[in-house]
Design a protein around this motif. Structure first.
Motif, PDB file in Angstrom:
ATOM      1  N   SER A 101       0.808  -1.218   0.000  1.00  0.00           N
ATOM      2  CA  SER A 101       0.000   0.000   0.000  1.00  0.00           C
ATOM      3  C   SER A 101       0.847   1.277   0.000  1.00  0.00           C
ATOM      4  CB  SER A 101      -0.925   0.007   1.223  1.00  0.00           C
ATOM      5  OG  SER A 101      -0.168  -0.094   2.427  1.00  0.00           O
ATOM      6  N   GLN A 102       2.152   1.139   0.243  1.00  0.00           N
ATOM      7  CA  GLN A 102       3.024   2.318   0.255  1.00  0.00           C
ATOM      8  C   GLN A 102       3.155   2.890  -1.163  1.00  0.00           C
ATOM      9  OE1 GLN A 102       4.857   3.827   2.907  1.00  0.00           O
ATOM     10  NE2 GLN A 102       3.674   2.578   4.317  1.00  0.00           N
ATOM     11  N   ASP A 103       3.291   4.203  -1.257  1.00  0.00           N
ATOM     12  CA  ASP A 103       3.369   4.902  -2.537  1.00  0.00           C
ATOM     13  C   ASP A 103       4.624   4.480  -3.302  1.00  0.00           C
ATOM     14  OD1 ASP A 103       3.170   6.602  -4.666  1.00  0.00           O
ATOM     15  OD2 ASP A 103       3.441   8.453  -3.532  1.00  0.00           O
ATOM     16  N   SER A 104       4.440   3.903  -4.488  1.00  0.00           N
ATOM     17  CA  SER A 104       5.574   3.430  -5.282  1.00  0.00           C
ATOM     18  C   SER A 104       6.460   4.579  -5.763  1.00  0.00           C
ATOM     19  CB  SER A 104       5.080   2.614  -6.473  1.00  0.00           C
ATOM     20  OG  SER A 104       4.243   3.395  -7.304  1.00  0.00           O
ATOM     21  N   ASP A 105       5.853   5.712  -6.117  1.00  0.00           N
ATOM     22  CA  ASP A 105       6.653   6.857  -6.569  1.00  0.00           C
ATOM     23  C   ASP A 105       7.544   7.372  -5.443  1.00  0.00           C
ATOM     24  OD1 ASP A 105       5.494   6.739  -9.070  1.00  0.00           O
ATOM     25  OD2 ASP A 105       3.897   8.158  -8.577  1.00  0.00           O
ATOM     26  N   ALA A 106       7.010   7.393  -4.218  1.00  0.00           N
ATOM     27  CA  ALA A 106       7.801   7.846  -3.076  1.00  0.00           C
ATOM     28  C   ALA A 106       8.945   6.883  -2.799  1.00  0.00           C
ATOM     29  CB  ALA A 106       6.911   7.983  -1.842  1.00  0.00           C
ATOM     30  N   ILE A 107       8.685   5.585  -2.991  1.00  0.00           N
ATOM     31  CA  ILE A 107       9.738   4.589  -2.784  1.00  0.00           C
ATOM     32  C   ILE A 107      10.850   4.770  -3.806  1.00  0.00           C
ATOM     33  CG2 ILE A 107      10.249   2.114  -2.873  1.00  0.00           C
ATOM     34  CD1 ILE A 107       7.487   1.592  -1.727  1.00  0.00           C
ATOM     35  N   VAL A 108      10.480   5.021  -5.072  1.00  0.00           N
ATOM     36  CA  VAL A 108      11.481   5.251  -6.119  1.00  0.00           C
ATOM     37  C   VAL A 108      12.300   6.502  -5.812  1.00  0.00           C
ATOM     38  CG1 VAL A 108      11.795   5.814  -8.550  1.00  0.00           C
ATOM     39  CG2 VAL A 108      10.157   4.043  -7.879  1.00  0.00           C
ATOM     40  N   THR A 109      11.633   7.564  -5.392  1.00  0.00           N
ATOM     41  CA  THR A 109      12.328   8.806  -5.058  1.00  0.00           C
ATOM     42  C   THR A 109      13.295   8.599  -3.898  1.00  0.00           C
ATOM     43  OG1 THR A 109      10.401  10.093  -5.779  1.00  0.00           O
ATOM     44  CG2 THR A 109      12.015  11.212  -4.391  1.00  0.00           C
ATOM     45  N   ALA A 110      12.848   7.848  -2.876  1.00  0.00           N
ATOM     46  CA  ALA A 110      13.719   7.565  -1.739  1.00  0.00           C
ATOM     47  C   ALA A 110      14.936   6.755  -2.170  1.00  0.00           C
ATOM     48  CB  ALA A 110      12.938   6.818  -0.659  1.00  0.00           C
ATOM     49  N   ALA A 111      14.722   5.782  -3.064  1.00  0.00           N
ATOM     50  CA  ALA A 111      15.836   4.981  -3.560  1.00  0.00           C
ATOM     51  C   ALA A 111      16.835   5.839  -4.324  1.00  0.00           C
ATOM     52  CB  ALA A 111      15.312   3.852  -4.445  1.00  0.00           C
ATOM     53  N   GLU A 112      16.338   6.792  -5.109  1.00  0.00           N
ATOM     54  CA  GLU A 112      17.228   7.691  -5.845  1.00  0.00           C
ATOM     55  C   GLU A 112      18.029   8.565  -4.891  1.00  0.00           C
ATOM     56  OE1 GLU A 112      14.511   9.714  -8.374  1.00  0.00           O
ATOM     57  OE2 GLU A 112      14.412   8.104  -9.873  1.00  0.00           O
ATOM     58  N   THR A 113      17.402   9.015  -3.818  1.00  0.00           N
ATOM     59  CA  THR A 113      18.088   9.829  -2.817  1.00  0.00           C
ATOM     60  C   THR A 113      19.202   9.039  -2.139  1.00  0.00           C
ATOM     61  OG1 THR A 113      16.059  11.078  -2.391  1.00  0.00           O
ATOM     62  CG2 THR A 113      17.787  11.195  -0.708  1.00  0.00           C
ATOM     63  N   ILE A 114      18.878   7.775  -1.783  1.00  0.00           N
ATOM     64  CA  ILE A 114      19.885   6.925  -1.149  1.00  0.00           C
ATOM     65  C   ILE A 114      21.027   6.636  -2.110  1.00  0.00           C
ATOM     66  CG2 ILE A 114      20.297   4.677  -0.071  1.00  0.00           C
ATOM     67  CD1 ILE A 114      17.335   4.693   0.762  1.00  0.00           C
ATOM     68  N   ASP A 115      20.675   6.386  -3.371  1.00  0.00           N
ATOM     69  CA  ASP A 115      21.691   6.087  -4.370  1.00  0.00           C
ATOM     70  C   ASP A 115      22.630   7.272  -4.580  1.00  0.00           C
ATOM     71  OD1 ASP A 115      22.629   4.155  -6.509  1.00  0.00           O
ATOM     72  OD2 ASP A 115      22.221   5.928  -7.737  1.00  0.00           O
ATOM     73  N   ALA A 116      22.055   8.479  -4.525  1.00  0.00           N
ATOM     74  CA  ALA A 116      22.892   9.678  -4.685  1.00  0.00           C
ATOM     75  C   ALA A 116      23.865   9.828  -3.532  1.00  0.00           C
ATOM     76  CB  ALA A 116      21.999  10.910  -4.788  1.00  0.00           C
ATOM     77  N   ALA A 117      23.496   9.284  -2.375  1.00  0.00           N
ATOM     78  CA  ALA A 117      24.352   9.437  -1.195  1.00  0.00           C
ATOM     79  C   ALA A 117      25.400   8.334  -1.078  1.00  0.00           C
ATOM     80  CB  ALA A 117      23.501   9.467   0.066  1.00  0.00           C
ATOM     81  N   VAL A 118      25.067   7.117  -1.547  1.00  0.00           N
ATOM     82  CA  VAL A 118      26.002   5.995  -1.367  1.00  0.00           C
ATOM     83  C   VAL A 118      26.471   5.407  -2.697  1.00  0.00           C
ATOM     84  CG1 VAL A 118      24.903   5.404   0.807  1.00  0.00           C
ATOM     85  CG2 VAL A 118      24.199   4.225  -1.266  1.00  0.00           C
ATOM     86  N   GLY A 119      25.938   5.896  -3.808  1.00  0.00           N
ATOM     87  CA  GLY A 119      26.210   5.281  -5.093  1.00  0.00           C
ATOM     88  C   GLY A 119      27.503   5.726  -5.742  1.00  0.00           C
ATOM     89  N   ILE A 120      27.642   5.319  -7.015  1.00  0.00           N
ATOM     90  CA  ILE A 120      28.867   5.598  -7.771  1.00  0.00           C
ATOM     91  C   ILE A 120      29.121   7.092  -7.881  1.00  0.00           C
ATOM     92  CG2 ILE A 120      30.042   5.278  -9.967  1.00  0.00           C
ATOM     93  CD1 ILE A 120      29.684   2.729  -8.401  1.00  0.00           C
ATOM     94  N   GLY A 121      28.041   7.868  -8.016  1.00  0.00           N
ATOM     95  CA  GLY A 121      28.209   9.311  -8.178  1.00  0.00           C
ATOM     96  C   GLY A 121      28.651  10.013  -6.915  1.00  0.00           C
ATOM     97  N   SER A 122      28.582   9.334  -5.784  1.00  0.00           N
ATOM     98  CA  SER A 122      29.013   9.933  -4.526  1.00  0.00           C
ATOM     99  C   SER A 122      30.472   9.571  -4.273  1.00  0.00           C
ATOM    100  CB  SER A 122      28.131   9.436  -3.383  1.00  0.00           C
ATOM    101  OG  SER A 122      28.323   8.037  -3.215  1.00  0.00           O
ATOM    102  N   ASN A 123      30.874   9.716  -3.051  1.00  0.00           N
ATOM    103  CA  ASN A 123      32.248   9.343  -2.693  1.00  0.00           C
ATOM    104  C   ASN A 123      32.390   7.850  -2.427  1.00  0.00           C
ATOM    105  OD1 ASN A 123      33.092  12.032  -2.815  1.00  0.00           O
ATOM    106  ND2 ASN A 123      32.450  12.408  -0.685  1.00  0.00           N
ATOM    107  N   PHE A 124      31.279   7.114  -2.566  1.00  0.00           N
ATOM    108  CA  PHE A 124      31.293   5.687  -2.271  1.00  0.00           C
ATOM    109  C   PHE A 124      31.049   4.893  -3.560  1.00  0.00           C
ATOM    110  CE2 PHE A 124      29.494   7.962   1.429  1.00  0.00           C
ATOM    111  CZ  PHE A 124      30.606   7.863   2.250  1.00  0.00           C
ATOM    112  N   THR A 125      31.044   3.580  -3.457  1.00  0.00           N
ATOM    113  CA  THR A 125      30.924   2.732  -4.649  1.00  0.00           C
ATOM    114  C   THR A 125      29.734   1.784  -4.558  1.00  0.00           C
ATOM    115  OG1 THR A 125      32.441   1.128  -3.651  1.00  0.00           O
ATOM    116  CG2 THR A 125      33.400   2.797  -5.105  1.00  0.00           C
ATOM    117  N   GLY A 126      28.710   2.142  -3.819  1.00  0.00           N
ATOM    118  CA  GLY A 126      27.528   1.298  -3.709  1.00  0.00           C
ATOM    119  C   GLY A 126      26.426   1.776  -4.620  1.00  0.00           C
ATOM    120  N   TYR A 127      25.240   1.213  -4.441  1.00  0.00           N
ATOM    121  CA  TYR A 127      24.068   1.679  -5.178  1.00  0.00           C
ATOM    122  C   TYR A 127      22.804   1.265  -4.434  1.00  0.00           C
ATOM    123  CZ  TYR A 127      23.013  -3.008  -6.966  1.00  0.00           C
ATOM    124  OH  TYR A 127      22.681  -4.335  -7.061  1.00  0.00           O
TER     125      TYR A 127
END
Length: 334
Positions: A101-127
């Motif tokens: 029942s959770q909003d799928s668009d909000a989940i996608v946005t949250a995942a993008e935010t997390i990815d920006a913080a821990v992903g390849i584009g940040s100082n880290f190498t996760g996703y």
């Protein structure tokens, strides 16, 4: 206890059982059409959405990842119901699970935010990646089908066992007890909305086993009492009542011990620091199974069996009268 009558309350027990089963059926159907499920599916059977975060433990710690994720969820107004961690010494992952029942668009946005913080584009190498329409991990209908086959085989085996060890009327009563106790158990599951998981499906076999033990105690007690002439002269209803009163303390004690063992297991798991939630639902389910088996075995079954036994005794008496009459006629003809 000496005045307790089990056989005379058949209609009352049928009304009680029918009412509980009807309420369970109605509530289950209402939940089926309003909430999408007859039972309250949980664990591996519950459909969910998820966000998976993978990261290198050399670059970032789990506490940092969880803090980033919590902030992203709060900013997007979503809440997970559980998370799973896994990984090796160098690479780890965290999977956050959300109700469908959770909003799928909000989940996608949250995942993008997390990815920006821990992903390849940040100082880290996760996703981080969002799965917004993840199906249930296991197919509940397939498991239920196999469970139904297994329980049906167990019920048939019990019927054959009682038929060989005792007699047809006792085997029929045990079969009716199995069907009644299982129906009552499933109705209680629907009423209480206990989450149905693979472990809980296995409790169906537990209900059959406890019913089998209780019926065996009842019929063994009746067989033992039949050794006395006083018991043989009683009516079928008095015989069943006498055996039921005699077996009542032992059957109740066995059911109490079984449930106490489940509670002790729960307590020791909590003391050991294990996951109590994983055992909570099976323990509640075991309680419902014990209650259904105890009530069905000690109240419903004797009342039904007394009718079966009375009918069998009446037919046997009629057959004996015909046999004696035929024998006298044969002697007269001679």
């Amino acid at each position: 206890m000496n005045k307790l009558r089990f056989s005379s309350g058949m209609h009352l027990y049928i009304i009680i059982s029918a009412a509980v089963i009807a309420v369970g059926l109605i509530l289950g159907l209402v939940m089926h059409f309003t909430a999408g499920a007859f039972f309250n599916w949980g664990g591996d059977y519950a459909g969910y959405r998820s966000i998976e975060v993978k990261y290198s433990t050399y670059d970032i710690k789990e506490e940092q990842v969880r803090e980033i994720a919590e902030d992203a969820f709060a900013d997007n107004g979503i809440a997970y119901y559980t998370f799973v961690t896994a990984g090796e010494s160098t690479n780890s992952r965290i999977e956050y699970r959300f109700a469908s029942s959770q909003d799928s668009d909000a989940i996608v946005t949250a995942a993008e935010t997390i990815d920006a913080a821990v992903g390849i584009g940040s100082n880290f190498t996760g996703y981080a990646q969002a799965y917004t329409e993840l199906a249930a991990e296991r197919n509940a209908s397939v498991d239920i089908t196999y469970a139904a086959i297994g329980v049906s085989v167990a019920v048939v085996f019990q019927f054959l066992y009682f038929l060989i060890r005792y007699k047809l009327t006792m085997a029929a009563a045990a079969f009716i007890a199995d069907v009644h106790n299982l129906a009552l158990f499933y109705a209680l599951l629907a009423i209480t909305r206990v989450q149905v998981t693979p472990a809980i499906i296995a409790v169906s076999a537990f209900v059959v086993l406890v019913t089998m033990i209780g019926c065996a105690m009842l019929f063994d007690r009746m067989r033992k009492l039949f050794r006395t002439d006083e018991y043989k002269e009683m009516s079928s209803f008095d015989q069943v009542d006498g055996a039921s009163r005699s077996a009542f303390p032992l059957v109740t004690l066995v059911n109490a011990i079984v449930f106490a063992a489940v509670l002790i297991m729960l307590v020791f798991t909590a003391i050991a620091g294990g996951t109590v939630f994983g055992l909570f639902m099976p323990c509640v389910c075991a309680l419902l199974g014990v209650l259904a088996s105890w009530y069905g075995t000690m109240f419903f079954t004797p009342s039904v069996y007394s009718r079966l036994k009375a009918g069998a005794d009446r037919r046997a008496a009629e057959k004996q009268i015909k046999y004696v009459g035929a024998k006298k006629s044969a002697k007269s003809a001679e």
